[in-house]
Scaffold this motif. Sequence first.
Motif, PDB file in Angstrom:
ATOM      1  N   SER A   1       2.366  26.954  12.048  1.00 18.15           N
ATOM      2  CA  SER A   1       2.746  28.364  12.149  1.00 18.15           C
ATOM      3  C   SER A   1       2.512  29.085  10.826  1.00 18.15           C
ATOM      4  CB  SER A   1       4.212  28.496  12.565  1.00 18.15           C
ATOM      5  OG  SER A   1       5.057  27.941  11.569  1.00 18.15           O
ATOM      6  N   ASN A   2       2.146  30.372  10.935  1.00 18.22           N
ATOM      7  CA  ASN A   2       1.843  31.198   9.762  1.00 18.22           C
ATOM      8  C   ASN A   2       2.381  32.590  10.054  1.00 18.22           C
ATOM      9  OD1 ASN A   2       0.713  32.859   7.821  1.00 18.22           O
ATOM     10  ND2 ASN A   2      -1.333  31.967   7.952  1.00 18.22           N
ATOM     11  N   ASN A   3       3.365  33.038   9.257  1.00 19.24           N
ATOM     12  CA  ASN A   3       4.007  34.328   9.538  1.00 19.24           C
ATOM     13  C   ASN A   3       3.457  35.476   8.702  1.00 19.24           C
ATOM     14  OD1 ASN A   3       5.015  33.887   7.001  1.00 19.24           O
ATOM     15  ND2 ASN A   3       7.167  33.709   7.620  1.00 19.24           N
ATOM     16  N   SER A   4       2.273  35.303   8.090  1.00 20.09           N
ATOM     17  CA  SER A   4       1.746  36.306   7.157  1.00 20.09           C
ATOM     18  C   SER A   4       1.375  37.615   7.844  1.00 20.09           C
ATOM     19  CB  SER A   4       0.530  35.749   6.414  1.00 20.09           C
ATOM     20  OG  SER A   4      -0.518  35.441   7.316  1.00 20.09           O
TER      21      SER A   4
ATOM     22  N   CYS B   1       2.501  39.277  21.220  1.00 18.33           N
ATOM     23  CA  CYS B   1       2.637  40.694  20.881  1.00 18.33           C
ATOM     24  C   CYS B   1       3.538  41.384  21.900  1.00 18.33           C
ATOM     25  CB  CYS B   1       1.287  41.396  20.853  1.00 18.33           C
ATOM     26  SG  CYS B   1       0.251  40.948  19.450  1.00 18.33           S
ATOM     27  N   SER B   2       4.180  42.465  21.461  1.00 19.10           N
ATOM     28  CA  SER B   2       4.976  43.291  22.371  1.00 19.10           C
ATOM     29  C   SER B   2       4.055  44.226  23.150  1.00 19.10           C
ATOM     30  CB  SER B   2       6.001  44.104  21.579  1.00 19.10           C
ATOM     31  OG  SER B   2       5.331  45.015  20.704  1.00 19.10           O
ATOM     32  N   SER B   3       4.642  45.019  24.043  1.00 15.18           N
ATOM     33  CA  SER B   3       3.830  45.881  24.911  1.00 15.18           C
ATOM     34  C   SER B   3       3.137  47.007  24.158  1.00 15.18           C
ATOM     35  CB  SER B   3       4.708  46.472  26.021  1.00 15.18           C
ATOM     36  OG  SER B   3       5.777  47.219  25.464  1.00 15.18           O
ATOM     37  N   ASP B   4       3.557  47.294  22.924  1.00 13.55           N
ATOM     38  CA  ASP B   4       2.857  48.321  22.144  1.00 13.55           C
ATOM     39  C   ASP B   4       1.832  47.709  21.203  1.00 13.55           C
ATOM     40  OD1 ASP B   4       4.385  47.198  20.145  1.00 13.55           O
ATOM     41  OD2 ASP B   4       5.235  49.099  19.430  1.00 13.55           O
ATOM     42  N   GLY B   5       1.606  46.378  21.286  1.00 13.73           N
ATOM     43  CA  GLY B   5       0.596  45.715  20.482  1.00 13.73           C
ATOM     44  C   GLY B   5       1.088  45.138  19.171  1.00 13.73           C
ATOM     45  N   THR B   6       2.397  45.228  18.884  1.00 15.71           N
ATOM     46  CA  THR B   6       2.925  44.704  17.637  1.00 15.71           C
ATOM     47  C   THR B   6       3.125  43.189  17.729  1.00 15.71           C
ATOM     48  OG1 THR B   6       4.062  46.784  17.165  1.00 15.71           O
ATOM     49  CG2 THR B   6       4.815  44.825  15.980  1.00 15.71           C
ATOM     50  N   GLN B   7       2.654  42.463  16.734  1.00 18.85           N
ATOM     51  CA  GLN B   7       2.791  41.015  16.752  1.00 18.85           C
ATOM     52  C   GLN B   7       4.240  40.634  16.479  1.00 18.85           C
ATOM     53  OE1 GLN B   7      -0.331  38.848  14.856  1.00 18.85           O
ATOM     54  NE2 GLN B   7       0.833  36.944  14.687  1.00 18.85           N
ATOM     55  N   ILE B   8       4.836  39.857  17.406  1.00 25.06           N
ATOM     56  CA  ILE B   8       6.257  39.512  17.305  1.00 25.06           C
ATOM     57  C   ILE B   8       6.469  38.011  17.122  1.00 25.06           C
ATOM     58  CG2 ILE B   8       7.053  41.534  18.594  1.00 25.06           C
ATOM     59  CD1 ILE B   8       7.181  39.814  21.103  1.00 25.06           C
ATOM     60  N   SER B   9       5.375  37.295  16.897  1.00 21.56           N
ATOM     61  CA  SER B   9       5.498  35.868  16.611  1.00 21.56           C
ATOM     62  C   SER B   9       4.608  35.521  15.426  1.00 21.56           C
ATOM     63  CB  SER B   9       5.092  35.026  17.820  1.00 21.56           C
ATOM     64  OG  SER B   9       3.674  34.941  17.908  1.00 21.56           O
ATOM     65  N   ASP B  10       4.795  34.306  14.908  1.00 25.77           N
ATOM     66  CA  ASP B  10       3.868  33.786  13.913  1.00 25.77           C
ATOM     67  C   ASP B  10       2.503  33.583  14.549  1.00 25.77           C
ATOM     68  OD1 ASP B  10       6.090  33.668  12.335  1.00 25.77           O
ATOM     69  OD2 ASP B  10       6.195  31.471  12.259  1.00 25.77           O
ATOM     70  N   ASN B  11       1.487  33.423  13.705  1.00 24.74           N
ATOM     71  CA  ASN B  11       0.232  32.842  14.176  1.00 24.74           C
ATOM     72  C   ASN B  11       0.438  31.337  14.317  1.00 24.74           C
ATOM     73  OD1 ASN B  11      -1.349  35.107  14.331  1.00 24.74           O
ATOM     74  ND2 ASN B  11      -2.335  34.840  12.342  1.00 24.74           N
ATOM     75  N   TYR B  12       0.010  30.809  15.468  1.00 24.21           N
ATOM     76  CA  TYR B  12       0.061  29.364  15.664  1.00 24.21           C
ATOM     77  C   TYR B  12      -1.374  28.863  15.591  1.00 24.21           C
ATOM     78  CZ  TYR B  12       4.933  29.927  16.746  1.00 24.21           C
ATOM     79  OH  TYR B  12       6.278  30.229  16.646  1.00 24.21           O
ATOM     80  N   GLU B  13      -1.708  28.303  14.427  1.00 22.66           N
ATOM     81  CA  GLU B  13      -3.079  27.947  14.102  1.00 22.66           C
ATOM     82  C   GLU B  13      -3.339  26.477  14.417  1.00 22.66           C
ATOM     83  OE1 GLU B  13      -3.231  28.996  10.007  1.00 22.66           O
ATOM     84  OE2 GLU B  13      -3.110  31.172  10.391  1.00 22.66           O
ATOM     85  N   VAL B  14      -4.464  26.219  15.096  1.00 18.86           N
ATOM     86  CA  VAL B  14      -4.812  24.863  15.505  1.00 18.86           C
ATOM     87  C   VAL B  14      -5.568  24.188  14.371  1.00 18.86           C
ATOM     88  CG1 VAL B  14      -5.989  23.446  17.223  1.00 18.86           C
ATOM     89  CG2 VAL B  14      -4.902  25.597  17.910  1.00 18.86           C
TER      90      VAL B  14
END
Length: 389
Positions: free
Chosen positions: A322-325, A302-315
Amino acid sequence: MKELDYQRVLPGFQPIIDIARGAVVGHEVLARERLDDGSLISLGDLFYETPGHSRALLQLDRHIRSMAVDQLKTHPHGFISLNISPDWISQLTAWTTTPLLQMLQRSGIDPSRVIIEITEQKGTVETIRRVVERYREEGYRVAIDDFGAGNSHMHRIMELEPDILKLDMKLFKQAANSGKHYDLVHSVSALAEKTGCQLVCEGVETAREFEFGLELGASWMQGYLFSPAQAEFLPPDAYGEQISALRTQFLENKIAHHKQQLNFDQNTEQVLMKLVAACRSKDHWSDITLPADSNVLKFYLCSSDGTQISDNYEVTPQGIVSNNSVLGTNWCWRPHFYQLLASRETSDQQFVSSDYYRDIQMKQLCRSYVTRLQHNQYLFVDVLQPEES
């Protein structure tokens, strides 16, 4: 309603235990009939099966209350808890006094020694509120019984502001013994704490239920673990040794569980530190490998304002997927995120964790961890937590 011999009818007194003090502090008054062998049987079914407008049932109820109050006069310790039904309350036409109030006033009993117990699942909020206000005006404490059953709603408690909240017995036992409704019962406990209600667990029959009651913060309990309703009041020290032994076992179990949790937290911290190093060194996070027993569910940036800037990397068992939803979702409202921002002087490797929560999809206990990965980038990691047995 069956024919009753009033010579056999009497109040049964079930002790209410203050666990913190290890003492009997009061007794709930229950309707009982004495058999030829001297044993007592419950008449409770009459109050559930007979229509609320039954005159004979009303007379029986008042007879038992009157006998209980007379016995209280000779007992120097504690209080009695008297049940009243909103079915009968709704028939009242005058609110300046009630038959029960008149009887209590005639008895001369100190109002602090009587609790009025109302079944919350019946009656309207307006009716119950009028009852609560009237008895509290006279100095009596008011308990809401069977909370969580039937059409109970938490907002009703906020409206009524009772002194005591008694958990529905069935709900309590389900949560304590099978895990069903576990989180719901904990939410009731939190409500009682926030509104200043004394929480009471009734129907306590086993050491497991006793420990669950303590976990909820219910320092008052009653049930067959201690005693069924008796014909006589019990002295304050009747269960002192038993309660002491139960508290000791509870403490030992909690210490053992906490040690396990500390070990889990230490292992999790080591895994998270390795994950941070891997995230800094690898260009493709799907190539990261984690120990099979790491309990990491997913991680993302996430960026410094809390916005997600990457995919979810799910184990997953097949590796990290990776999941970009949810890319672009903002998580600034999560307390562990703004808590980390409030302590920028901490090292990059120090994680701040969330409270425990139950994952929506898996219905399992989790925590989220966050740390600063680079100057204005923050790594979030969701980790599965061990359930308390």
